[in-house]
Design a protein around this motif. Structure first.
Motif, PDB file in Angstrom:
ATOM      1  N   GLY A  18       0.802  -1.217   0.000  1.00 24.36           N
ATOM      2  CA  GLY A  18       0.000   0.000   0.000  1.00 24.36           C
ATOM      3  C   GLY A  18       0.836   1.269   0.000  1.00 24.36           C
ATOM      4  N   LEU A  19       2.086   1.156   0.446  1.00 16.84           N
ATOM      5  CA  LEU A  19       2.973   2.329   0.524  1.00 16.84           C
ATOM      6  C   LEU A  19       3.895   2.456  -0.690  1.00 16.84           C
ATOM      7  N   ILE A  20       3.794   1.519  -1.624  1.00 17.92           N
ATOM      8  CA  ILE A  20       4.713   1.494  -2.767  1.00 17.92           C
ATOM      9  C   ILE A  20       4.777   2.827  -3.518  1.00 17.92           C
ATOM     10  N   PRO A  21       3.644   3.481  -3.858  1.00 16.98           N
ATOM     11  CA  PRO A  21       3.750   4.756  -4.598  1.00 16.98           C
ATOM     12  C   PRO A  21       4.538   5.816  -3.833  1.00 16.98           C
ATOM     13  N   TYR A 171      -3.881   2.401  -6.800  1.00 14.49           N
ATOM     14  CA  TYR A 171      -4.701   2.115  -5.621  1.00 14.49           C
ATOM     15  C   TYR A 171      -6.019   1.435  -5.986  1.00 14.49           C
ATOM     16  N   LEU A 172      -6.487   1.623  -7.219  1.00 14.09           N
ATOM     17  CA  LEU A 172      -7.629   0.826  -7.678  1.00 14.09           C
ATOM     18  C   LEU A 172      -7.223  -0.644  -7.758  1.00 14.09           C
ATOM     19  N   LEU A 177      -7.189  -6.032  -5.222  1.00 12.21           N
ATOM     20  CA  LEU A 177      -6.520  -7.191  -4.624  1.00 12.21           C
ATOM     21  C   LEU A 177      -7.083  -7.493  -3.237  1.00 12.21           C
ATOM     22  N   LEU A 178      -7.275  -6.463  -2.434  1.00 14.08           N
ATOM     23  CA  LEU A 178      -7.821  -6.666  -1.089  1.00 14.08           C
ATOM     24  C   LEU A 178      -9.220  -7.269  -1.155  1.00 14.08           C
ATOM     25  N   VAL A 179     -10.034  -6.774  -2.080  1.00 13.06           N
ATOM     26  CA  VAL A 179     -11.395  -7.293  -2.218  1.00 13.06           C
ATOM     27  C   VAL A 179     -11.376  -8.758  -2.651  1.00 13.06           C
ATOM     28  N   VAL A 180     -10.505  -9.096  -3.599  1.00 10.63           N
ATOM     29  CA  VAL A 180     -10.431 -10.477  -4.083  1.00 10.63           C
ATOM     30  C   VAL A 180      -9.901 -11.397  -2.987  1.00 10.63           C
ATOM     31  N   LEU A 181      -8.925 -10.930  -2.202  1.00  8.11           N
ATOM     32  CA  LEU A 181      -8.432 -11.729  -1.076  1.00  8.11           C
ATOM     33  C   LEU A 181      -9.553 -12.017  -0.082  1.00  8.11           C
TER      34      LEU A 181
END
Length: 330
Positions: A18-21, A171-172, A177-181
């Protein structure tokens, strides 16, 4: 409820992603934002395939076809919006709906036929359908044939999300990814997931207690295909390009390698596998060493192959085997 070391490690990974950018902004190199975004999209696709392979025991070599379908829904819409001025075809929600419905319909057709077979026949039929779609895309000159199709206009999300902004797009993808997990976790732990896993272990027993394995497997097949189609929608907007190569059976093979590398029937296994696969590809292909006039980096697969074999031989379930294992209740 105790928090295990595994949960802490998985949470730390998600926080880092989440902090990559912000990390890449600090480094002054946005290349890695795009690289990690690609990894996350492939992780979404691998998660969907893991539902079939890891939990359902259905080894599909045609899963990349759904990624291609989703991507071409974006590419074709952008092509007609740019060339013919058909504005509604650039609407991201129209493209997304077409990607989801198209991949779901094709998964339904392929699944309805292939799931009536078992073993190597199932593998070959899924591969055959994938190659059929691949050659169909190659034969369409209007959309670039085997040269592919450049996307000059990204999906228009009507001002809610600006996909032309790299951070917004990242971030989309990350939120997806979070939703699919979460979806995979709930799905696998649900009664539906129990039937899928039970069918893999003992199909005859599941029939004996009143379940129809075919219907459950077909439902899982369609769910997995739909999620892969969504991954294709994201990939097309990230790369600004689609091509028939996205549908080739070797791309499905890459997804299978990610699952094996990360750990089958593991929620976070496909994510770890996608990270390891793409990062190793990037690192190994960048090796500057030259031997006998040959650039070692160009033959990175010769190094990656033995590494994968060693992991399969010495790690019972890929990278997941090296993670802290959950305690079994007594």
């Amino acid at each position: 409820m105790t928090i295990s070391s595994r949960h802490i490690l998985n949470t730390a990974l998600l926080v880092f992603l989440g902090l990559i950018p912000f990390i890449t902004d600090w480094m002054g190199d946005s290349f890695y934002t795009g690289l990690v975004a690609r990894i996350l999209i492939l992780a979404i696709a691998a998660l969907s395939l893991n539902l079939l392979i890891g939990y359902g025991g259905m080894v599909s070599f045609g899963h990349a076809a759904y990624i291609g379908v989703g991507a071409y829904c974006v590419g074709i819409g952008a092509f007609h919006a740019f060339e013919d001025g058909i504005d509604w075809m650039l609407n991201g929600y129209v493209q997304l709906s077409a990607a989801l419905l198209g991949s779901a319909l094709i998964a339904l057709i392929i699944g309805a036929i292939s799931l009536r077979t078992r073993g190597v026949y199932f593998i070959m039929i899924t591969m055959a359908f994938s190659q059929m779609l691949y050659f169909s895309a190659v034969g369409v000159e209007t959309y670039g044939a085997d040269d592919g199709l450049t996307i000059y206009l990204r999906s228009d999300m009507l001002g809610l999300i600006d996909l032309n902004d790299e951070k917004s797009l990242y971030y989309l993808i990350f939120a997806s990814l979070l939703v699919v997990l979460y979806l995979m976790h709930r799905l696998v732990e649900s009664p539906f997931g129990n039937v899928i896993r039970g069918t893999r272990s003992n199909e005859a027993r599941m029939r004996a207690i009143g379940f129809s394995p075919y219907k459950y497997r077909l439902t899982a097949f369609v769910i997995a295909g739909t999620i892969a189609g969504y991954a294709g929608f994201l990939m097309a907007n990230l790369n600004d390009f689609v091509s028939p190569d996205m549908m080739h059976w070797t791309r499905s093979g890459d997804l299978i390698i990610m699952i094996v590398l990360g750990g089958m029937a593991s929620l976070f296994g496909p994510l770890y596998g996608a990270l390891a696969f793409l990062m190793l590809e990037e690192l190994l292909s960048s090796i500057p060493l030259t031997i006998g006039g040959l650039h070692v980096g160009e033959y990175w697969q010769l190094i990656f192959g033995p590494l994968l074999i060693l992991i399969v031989l010495f790690a019972r379930n890929g990278i997941d085997s090296f993670l802290p294992q959950p305690r079994k209740s007594s």
